[in-house]
Design a protein around this motif. Structure first.
Motif, PDB file in Angstrom:
ATOM      1  N   GLU A 219       9.742   4.711   8.622  1.00 54.97           N
ATOM      2  CA  GLU A 219       8.964   4.521   9.856  1.00 54.97           C
ATOM      3  C   GLU A 219       7.657   5.290   9.815  1.00 54.97           C
ATOM      4  O   GLU A 219       6.654   4.858  10.397  1.00 54.97           O
ATOM      5  CB  GLU A 219       9.816   4.938  11.058  1.00 54.97           C
ATOM      6  CG  GLU A 219      10.977   3.994  11.311  1.00 54.97           C
ATOM      7  CD  GLU A 219      11.960   4.485  12.359  1.00 54.97           C
ATOM      8  OE1 GLU A 219      12.832   3.687  12.760  1.00 54.97           O
ATOM      9  OE2 GLU A 219      11.863   5.666  12.771  1.00 54.97           O
ATOM     10  N   ALA A 220       7.642   6.423   9.123  1.00 58.99           N
ATOM     11  CA  ALA A 220       6.392   7.172   8.950  1.00 58.99           C
ATOM     12  C   ALA A 220       5.424   6.389   8.070  1.00 58.99           C
ATOM     13  O   ALA A 220       4.217   6.328   8.355  1.00 58.99           O
ATOM     14  CB  ALA A 220       6.682   8.545   8.348  1.00 58.99           C
ATOM     15  N   VAL A 221       5.928   5.789   7.007  1.00 58.03           N
ATOM     16  CA  VAL A 221       5.074   4.981   6.132  1.00 58.03           C
ATOM     17  C   VAL A 221       4.466   3.820   6.918  1.00 58.03           C
ATOM     18  O   VAL A 221       3.319   3.426   6.679  1.00 58.03           O
ATOM     19  CB  VAL A 221       5.870   4.463   4.922  1.00 58.03           C
ATOM     20  CG1 VAL A 221       5.018   3.524   4.075  1.00 58.03           C
ATOM     21  CG2 VAL A 221       6.353   5.627   4.066  1.00 58.03           C
ATOM     22  N   ALA A 222       5.216   3.285   7.883  1.00 58.24           N
ATOM     23  CA  ALA A 222       4.705   2.172   8.695  1.00 58.24           C
ATOM     24  C   ALA A 222       3.462   2.562   9.486  1.00 58.24           C
ATOM     25  O   ALA A 222       2.717   1.683   9.943  1.00 58.24           O
ATOM     26  CB  ALA A 222       5.794   1.669   9.639  1.00 58.24           C
ATOM     27  N   LYS A 223       3.211   3.846   9.652  1.00 61.70           N
ATOM     28  CA  LYS A 223       2.046   4.323  10.396  1.00 61.70           C
ATOM     29  C   LYS A 223       0.828   4.556   9.498  1.00 61.70           C
ATOM     30  O   LYS A 223      -0.253   4.869   9.990  1.00 61.70           O
ATOM     31  CB  LYS A 223       2.391   5.629  11.121  1.00 61.70           C
ATOM     32  CG  LYS A 223       3.476   5.491  12.185  1.00 61.70           C
ATOM     33  CD  LYS A 223       3.818   6.846  12.780  1.00 61.70           C
ATOM     34  CE  LYS A 223       4.866   6.710  13.883  1.00 61.70           C
ATOM     35  NZ  LYS A 223       4.299   6.096  15.101  1.00 61.70           N
ATOM     36  N   VAL A 224       0.995   4.410   8.192  1.00 68.61           N
ATOM     37  CA  VAL A 224      -0.108   4.637   7.256  1.00 68.61           C
ATOM     38  C   VAL A 224      -1.087   3.471   7.345  1.00 68.61           C
ATOM     39  O   VAL A 224      -0.669   2.307   7.340  1.00 68.61           O
ATOM     40  CB  VAL A 224       0.423   4.787   5.817  1.00 68.61           C
ATOM     41  CG1 VAL A 224      -0.727   4.887   4.818  1.00 68.61           C
ATOM     42  CG2 VAL A 224       1.319   6.014   5.717  1.00 68.61           C
ATOM     43  N   PRO A 225      -2.380   3.726   7.417  1.00 70.33           N
ATOM     44  CA  PRO A 225      -3.344   2.617   7.505  1.00 70.33           C
ATOM     45  C   PRO A 225      -3.457   1.848   6.189  1.00 70.33           C
ATOM     46  O   PRO A 225      -3.201   2.383   5.113  1.00 70.33           O
ATOM     47  CB  PRO A 225      -4.665   3.334   7.836  1.00 70.33           C
ATOM     48  CG  PRO A 225      -4.490   4.724   7.314  1.00 70.33           C
ATOM     49  CD  PRO A 225      -3.030   5.045   7.494  1.00 70.33           C
ATOM     50  N   GLY A 226      -3.847   0.581   6.311  1.00 74.07           N
ATOM     51  CA  GLY A 226      -4.131  -0.223   5.130  1.00 74.07           C
ATOM     52  C   GLY A 226      -2.924  -0.726   4.377  1.00 74.07           C
ATOM     53  O   GLY A 226      -3.011  -1.010   3.175  1.00 74.07           O
ATOM     54  N   LEU A 227      -1.784  -0.880   5.045  1.00 76.24           N
ATOM     55  CA  LEU A 227      -0.582  -1.355   4.363  1.00 76.24           C
ATOM     56  C   LEU A 227      -0.738  -2.812   3.928  1.00 76.24           C
ATOM     57  O   LEU A 227      -1.291  -3.636   4.655  1.00 76.24           O
ATOM     58  CB  LEU A 227       0.632  -1.244   5.281  1.00 76.24           C
ATOM     59  CG  LEU A 227       1.117   0.160   5.648  1.00 76.24           C
ATOM     60  CD1 LEU A 227       2.249   0.064   6.662  1.00 76.24           C
ATOM     61  CD2 LEU A 227       1.567   0.923   4.414  1.00 76.24           C
ATOM     62  N   VAL A 228      -0.214  -3.107   2.742  1.00 70.38           N
ATOM     63  CA  VAL A 228      -0.214  -4.471   2.210  1.00 70.38           C
ATOM     64  C   VAL A 228       1.186  -4.775   1.707  1.00 70.38           C
ATOM     65  O   VAL A 228       1.793  -3.959   0.997  1.00 70.38           O
ATOM     66  CB  VAL A 228      -1.223  -4.622   1.059  1.00 70.38           C
ATOM     67  CG1 VAL A 228      -1.140  -6.023   0.458  1.00 70.38           C
ATOM     68  CG2 VAL A 228      -2.636  -4.328   1.530  1.00 70.38           C
ATOM     69  N   ALA A 229       1.714  -5.944   2.078  1.00 72.50           N
ATOM     70  CA  ALA A 229       3.049  -6.349   1.632  1.00 72.50           C
ATOM     71  C   ALA A 229       2.927  -7.542   0.685  1.00 72.50           C
ATOM     72  O   ALA A 229       2.082  -8.417   0.874  1.00 72.50           O
ATOM     73  CB  ALA A 229       3.928  -6.717   2.821  1.00 72.50           C
ATOM     74  N   ARG A 230       3.797  -7.558  -0.331  1.00 69.45           N
ATOM     75  CA  ARG A 230       3.871  -8.692  -1.253  1.00 69.45           C
ATOM     76  C   ARG A 230       5.320  -9.134  -1.361  1.00 69.45           C
ATOM     77  O   ARG A 230       6.205  -8.325  -1.640  1.00 69.45           O
ATOM     78  CB  ARG A 230       3.359  -8.304  -2.645  1.00 69.45           C
ATOM     79  CG  ARG A 230       1.885  -8.032  -2.720  1.00 69.45           C
ATOM     80  CD  ARG A 230       1.367  -8.151  -4.157  1.00 69.45           C
ATOM     81  NE  ARG A 230       2.058  -7.262  -5.068  1.00 69.45           N
ATOM     82  CZ  ARG A 230       2.487  -7.628  -6.274  1.00 69.45           C
ATOM     83  NH1 ARG A 230       2.351  -8.889  -6.675  1.00 69.45           N
ATOM     84  NH2 ARG A 230       3.078  -6.748  -7.067  1.00 69.45           N
ATOM     85  N   THR A 231       5.545 -10.428  -1.152  1.00 68.27           N
ATOM     86  CA  THR A 231       6.894 -10.969  -1.295  1.00 68.27           C
ATOM     87  C   THR A 231       7.162 -11.434  -2.725  1.00 68.27           C
ATOM     88  O   THR A 231       8.278 -11.842  -3.037  1.00 68.27           O
ATOM     89  CB  THR A 231       7.116 -12.154  -0.335  1.00 68.27           C
ATOM     90  OG1 THR A 231       6.131 -13.160  -0.604  1.00 68.27           O
ATOM     91  CG2 THR A 231       6.987 -11.699   1.109  1.00 68.27           C
ATOM     92  N   ASP A 232       6.141 -11.377  -3.584  1.00 72.32           N
ATOM     93  CA  ASP A 232       6.304 -11.783  -4.983  1.00 72.32           C
ATOM     94  C   ASP A 232       6.165 -10.601  -5.928  1.00 72.32           C
ATOM     95  O   ASP A 232       5.881 -10.777  -7.117  1.00 72.32           O
ATOM     96  CB  ASP A 232       5.287 -12.863  -5.348  1.00 72.32           C
ATOM     97  CG  ASP A 232       3.842 -12.381  -5.186  1.00 72.32           C
ATOM     98  OD1 ASP A 232       3.641 -11.297  -4.584  1.00 72.32           O
ATOM     99  OD2 ASP A 232       2.926 -13.082  -5.651  1.00 72.32           O
TER     100      ASP A 232
END
Length: 290
Positions: A219-232
């Motif tokens: 949950e702390a990481v979820a607050k970090v700016p600039g998050l990018v997710a990849r499903t591949d």
């Protein structure tokens, strides 16, 4: 039959939950509904409060029946914040084990070439552990009375000053804001950069954490700016997984070689790109496995 009136009669007046709670609540619901259970018992039984909250999250009704505009749309499953909150909800539901100081944290990781590394690290950092690394065995000397006596080849020993480095640190934060503040006190020494923060997060994530602590970390990481997710994204063995990174997480000029990797079904943390964590647990002695 007026279904909306039935909902009003059942749930009563309801307001929308705070927008910041939606991702967390959605993740908790996903975690609950995807938990393993017998095939014939997939129904989810809700109490009145749970149904009322779900109704409020979709459409809020005022006492007079006027429809209130809904809040922000639910985040898609590929959104990094939703992935992290789902991983946190899954982690929080795991059995809680309090390691004893004399025990060891066992970790097995699998590399891209199929080799496996194993580590037995002292829970309190004072006991001698062991590592099988790239086919070679080496001792992990504990730190006792401010000294570490490391055994080397040909019977030699080297003594160095030290402070214990627990493999299962006690007293870590169990809420997101306190955890984020803890992570910002980087041990990497060069200031409060996102690269330092990334190193701190990965080092903590790959160790043994109690469920509430691991949930707080995600949950702390979820607050970090600039998050990018990849499903591949791919783990070290080539399997498709969920990957999360952010600007500044990796060394300048080398691209995104580190990613926070999660199993796409269980949302278990798998590592940070260099190896897949395939087993971890608490054991009583070196060479014992969970």
């Amino acid at each position: 039959m007026d279904e909306m009136q039935l909902l009003r009669d059942f749930a009563g007046p309801a307001g929308l939950p705070a927008s910041g709670d939606l991702a967390r609540k959605r993740a908790e619901l996903i975690a609950a509904t995807t938990a393993r259970r017998p095939a014939r018992r997939l129904g989810l039984v809700w109490g009145a409060a749970g149904l009322a909250a779900a109704v409020a999250a979709v459409v809020a009704l005022s006492p007079g029946g006027t429809t209130v505009p809904p809040g922000p749309a639910p985040r898609p499953a590929t959104d990094p914040v939703s992935i992290l909150y789902t991983a946190a909800a899954k982690a929080r539901a795991l059995p809680d084990v309090t390691p004893r100081p004399e025990q060891f944290v066992y970790t097995k990781t699998r590399l891209a070439d199929g080799r496996e590394n194993e580590t037995w690290a002292s829970v309190d950092g004072t006991h001698d552990g062991l590592v099988f690394l790239y086919g070679h065995e080496a001792s992990l000397a504990g730190c006792r009375d401010g000294k570490r006596v490391q055994k080397e080849s040909h019977g030699r020993t080297v003594t160095n000053r030290c402070v214990p480095h627990p493999a299962a640190p006690a007293g870590l934060p169990t809420d997101a804001d306190t955890m984020l503040a803890y992570l910002h006190r980087s041990t990497y020494g060069e200031g409060d950069t996102l690269h330092d923060l990334g190193n701190e997060i990965i080092e903590l994530a790959e160790g043994y954490l109690r469920p509430a602590v691991r949930a707080a970390l995600f949950e702390a990481v979820a607050k970090v700016p600039g998050l990018v997710a990849r499903t591949d994204a791919k783990d070290a063995t080539g399997r498709t997984v969920l990957g999360i990174s952010w600007t500044g997480m990796n060394e300048p000029g080398i691209g995104n070689q580190n990613e926070f990797l999660f199993d796409p079904v269980t949302f278990a943390y798998l590592g940070a790109g260099t190896g897949v964590v395939v087993n971890q647990g608490i054991v009583d002695a070196v060479r014992q496995r969970p």
